[in-house]
Design a protein around this motif. Structure first.
Motif, PDB file in Angstrom:
ATOM      1  N   PRO A   1      24.512 -29.725   4.864  1.00 38.80           N
ATOM      2  CA  PRO A   1      25.135 -28.456   5.281  1.00 38.80           C
ATOM      3  C   PRO A   1      26.127 -28.646   6.420  1.00 38.80           C
ATOM      4  N   LYS A   2      27.213 -27.915   6.332  1.00 38.38           N
ATOM      5  CA  LYS A   2      28.204 -27.905   7.416  1.00 38.38           C
ATOM      6  C   LYS A   2      28.032 -26.667   8.290  1.00 38.38           C
ATOM      7  N   ILE A   3      27.179 -25.762   7.860  1.00 36.11           N
ATOM      8  CA  ILE A   3      26.839 -24.578   8.655  1.00 36.11           C
ATOM      9  C   ILE A   3      25.406 -24.761   9.129  1.00 36.11           C
ATOM     10  N   VAL A   4      25.228 -24.719  10.450  1.00 32.81           N
ATOM     11  CA  VAL A   4      23.899 -24.990  11.010  1.00 32.81           C
ATOM     12  C   VAL A   4      23.493 -23.878  11.967  1.00 32.81           C
ATOM     13  N   ALA A   5      22.175 -23.792  12.175  1.00 32.32           N
ATOM     14  CA  ALA A   5      21.638 -22.675  12.954  1.00 32.32           C
ATOM     15  C   ALA A   5      21.812 -22.874  14.453  1.00 32.32           C
TER      16      ALA A   5
ATOM     17  N   PHE B   1      32.065 -24.955  17.072  1.00 29.25           N
ATOM     18  CA  PHE B   1      32.709 -23.732  16.606  1.00 29.25           C
ATOM     19  C   PHE B   1      31.625 -22.749  16.161  1.00 29.25           C
ATOM     20  N   GLY B   2      31.722 -21.537  16.646  1.00 29.08           N
ATOM     21  CA  GLY B   2      30.788 -20.500  16.225  1.00 29.08           C
ATOM     22  C   GLY B   2      31.267 -19.800  14.969  1.00 29.08           C
ATOM     23  N   ILE B   3      30.316 -19.394  14.134  1.00 28.45           N
ATOM     24  CA  ILE B   3      30.619 -18.682  12.885  1.00 28.45           C
ATOM     25  C   ILE B   3      29.842 -17.386  12.852  1.00 28.45           C
ATOM     26  N   ASP B   4      30.420 -16.395  12.210  1.00 27.01           N
ATOM     27  CA  ASP B   4      29.667 -15.189  11.873  1.00 27.01           C
ATOM     28  C   ASP B   4      29.033 -15.412  10.501  1.00 27.01           C
ATOM     29  N   TYR B   5      27.723 -15.682  10.504  1.00 30.72           N
ATOM     30  CA  TYR B   5      27.023 -16.002   9.253  1.00 30.72           C
ATOM     31  C   TYR B   5      26.229 -14.791   8.784  1.00 30.72           C
TER      32      TYR B   5
ATOM     33  N   ARG C   1      24.819 -13.033  11.576  1.00 30.13           N
ATOM     34  CA  ARG C   1      24.043 -13.851  12.519  1.00 30.13           C
ATOM     35  C   ARG C   1      24.938 -14.938  13.112  1.00 30.13           C
ATOM     36  N   PRO C   2      24.662 -15.398  14.333  1.00 28.57           N
ATOM     37  CA  PRO C   2      25.455 -16.520  14.844  1.00 28.57           C
ATOM     38  C   PRO C   2      25.042 -17.835  14.169  1.00 28.57           C
ATOM     39  N   ALA C   3      26.029 -18.657  13.886  1.00 28.82           N
ATOM     40  CA  ALA C   3      25.771 -20.004  13.350  1.00 28.82           C
ATOM     41  C   ALA C   3      26.908 -20.892  13.838  1.00 28.82           C
TER      42      ALA C   3
ATOM     43  N   LEU D   1      29.444 -24.665  13.154  1.00 30.77           N
ATOM     44  CA  LEU D   1      29.902 -25.737  12.270  1.00 30.77           C
ATOM     45  C   LEU D   1      29.286 -27.053  12.740  1.00 30.77           C
TER      46      LEU D   1
END
Lengths: 417, 417
Positions: free
Chosen positions: B151-155, B165-169, B172-174, B176
């Motif tokens: 996975p390239k998206i992690v908790a 880098f923060g993501i809107d998952y 929820r925050p997640a 890269l």
């Protein structure tokens, strides 16, 4: 120091004293004798001894004499063994890894992936996936393709407005790429034939057995095509290469799962979308899952093929960069490939003239400006396709859920492990 | 219809009438005769005719008679040609693509990547990169490694708190993933030996010639090692495979750029960090760029090697999962590989016992809980390394900036094209 021998090589060492290393897959302590079944990456090996044994999933080195025993796995076993424990488990696995079947539901397996995937039947799909990817690459390499690596962080959600993940990019908004579509097209202008194996991201709000928020896309794009038929011919080669490499590299995994590998016909049968609609008595602009199943069965009955191309999908259901069929306005040079009842691949010929892009996008090209710049500099007729690796693996192994072919799936609810 | 012949194959067709296809690389119109130089993925071909020619970067098919002319590129040219224009450019390239040198600065090249990379000298690094990746994979495949996709998206930002880098998952925050570190370690428990080729993401606030916000990491991890030396031996095989495949597949690109491919010694020389410090008269817990250059020169002088391992970096400068040197407290079983004056690879042996992780992380393992679960189930001694593909390519091709080895770089300022 004796160097390590793999369990699959043990029979070659009959009579010798060797060292194997791996996990305690199973221990069986009878009254007068104990059996330790060791698991390594190549299979199982049995050691016979007396006394206590380390618990399952202990990491051990076993040094012993290779002794022929037709009843042992591989026809040999280790006798008079010495066991060294390299690491002990702190907790027991969530289910017994040594049972042939998997006594756990999918959520349990996914929650405990690092240990659950040690089960040979749960590990096997990934050995098949690895072989498939290798076959994809070698088939395209031999056709003159160049492998590329493209950005996964993009400035705008160009492919489709919805279902993108937003990122904070040094204080600016950015997005995770839904596909390498535009980059692979632009690189046709540089390398003519390109492929990429990489993650793509879909903020997929549907919780289904087929959708993931991240999956591995096997993307290819090639220039100087006559039309979509040249793209389909390359896809046929890629699929044949994938199957062949699974046969060659992942035989044990295929056997473990009882997978029947498909025959990829020299020419995969193909029907036009309008014919498919006539045969199935529907008139929607897309095919339903039931139609896809029916058509797959028809292809097997009529052509003996587990693969079927459906060509000429209506333009309204294809992305804006799709090339129309010059002879049938409203229909496209886009195709889907059905495999065992499901859509596995989408592809087609793309627009290549700058003026054609301006015509479909209008004067205000906005977020497409960078994309269009490639076409302003002379692009050949081209097309391509994308195969979802996890979906291909799931279909091949008969998995009911694509998550069984994903090491650590990401979806609406799942962000860990 | 005559099928297409590639420019590199023209000489085999002397006397025949054939069709080539590609871009107008250059046109030269003299008083009585015109020359059209066509560029395709294999090289250049010349056609001789009279009259007007399509502008540079037009996409054309040229049908002509293959005629021997020792002065033409490849020793043949097309005479009596007919030209069909498949696509015309809408605007001129930002600089002449046909000049041997590149008359443009890096920002111009990057801003116009889709067309600028058509220049043979700007395209060549990516042909070398593609060959290098293929060599990395085939070397590890032959050593029993399994390719994985993680996975390239992690908790949580587990590897290092900053630079994510923060993501809107899905609300929820997640984040890269900065590396596949934890996943590749966990998968040693499943496959013993794994590799991954994929993007990693660093919210790198420094604007340097060496750093990118996304790069391609060639990651490997293997179990049942004695210590870091077994990892270094595998890295040596990977580097040799990469070099060999560049030689085999990318000979033309190597020639275009005048690249001197390195010899990878059967055993790469190695010195301990403390020796390196003594020789260079420094006592910081890390090596400076000047020291790295000095040590590289020393390795060439002393061992005739362009590669040098520096082992035993102080524990304080290595990540928490690094295995200490059992015999020298404070120093690690971690290493760097220097190549031509720069650090190219970082690697080492990792902790493998659950208790050792608890000892370094403390009781409140917080975000590391999922990571630790793999170690709770029995993990062998293991280690691995990561090679930055773009950095390797840049170093090999003598590029001053890693962006010259990145198709579409992402950095503090650049998010497009």
């Amino acid at each position: 120091m004796i160097s390590r021998v793999l369990s699959a090589e043990l029979a070659e060492h009959a009579g010798q004293r060797v060292k194997v290393a791996g996990w305690v897959h199973r221990r069986r302590q009878l009254k007068s004798v104990s059996f330790l079944i060791l698991r390594d990456r190549t299979g199982l090996a049995q050691a016979v001894l007396s006394g206590d044994l380390p618990v399952e999933e202990s990491v051990v080195e076993v040094t012993g004499t290779v002794t022929v025993n037709p009843q042992a796995p591989g026809g040999v076993e280790l006798t008079a063994p010495e066991i060294a424990v390299l690491a002990e488990p702190a907790v027991a696995p969530p289910f017994d890894l040594y049972r042939p079947g998997v006594p756990a539901a999918l959520p349990t397996i996914l929650d405990h992936a690092p240990v659950a995937l040690r089960h040979p039947a749960l590990r096997a799909p990934f050995q098949i996936a690895a072989a498939g990817v290798a076959g994809f690459r070698s088939a395209l390499d031999s056709l003159g393709f160049t492998e590329i690596q493209t950005p996964k962080i993009v400035a705008s959600a160009t492919e489709s407005g919805a279902n993108v993940f937003g990122i904070d990019y040094f204080g600016r908004p950015a997005y995770l790429a839904q596909s390498p579509q535009f980059y692979k097209q632009a690189m046709v202008g540089v390398f003519e034939r390109v492929y990429e194996v990489g993650p793509v991201f879909r903020a997929e709000p549907h919780d289904t057995a087929r959708h993931l928020a991240q999956y591995t896309s096997l993307d290819a794009e090639l220039g100087f095509v006559r039309d979509h038929r040249d793209v389909m011919a390359v896809l046929r080669e890629a699929l044949a290469g994938m199957t062949e490499e699974v046969r060659r590299r992942a035989g044990q995994a295929v056997e473990t799962l009882g997978v029947a590998l498909p025959e990829v016909p020299g020419e995969i049968p193909s029907i036009h979308f309008t014919e498919a609609q006539e045969m199935t008595g529907e008139d929607e602009p897309d095919l339903s899952p039931a139609q896809e199943r029916w058509l797959s069965e028809w292809a097997m009955r009529e052509h003996g093929s587990e693969f079927l191309f459906v060509t000429g999908y209506p333009m309204v259901k294809r992305p804006f960069y799709t090339h129309p069929d010059p002879e049938r306005p409203g229909y496209s040079n886009g195709f889907d490939l059905l495999f065992r009842g499901l859509e596995l691949v989408t592809g087609g010929q793309r627009l290549h003239r700058h003026a054609d892009y301006l015509a479909v996008l209008g004067e205000d090209v906005g977020p497409y400006e960078g994309y269009l710049s490639a076409f302003a500099h002379g692009m050949p007729p081209h097309g391509g396709f994308a195969i979802g690796l996890e979906r291909w693996t799931a279909r091949l192994t008969g998995a009911a859920n694509v998550r069984s072919a994903t090491l650590f799936p990401r979806d609406l609810h799942r962000l860990a492990p």
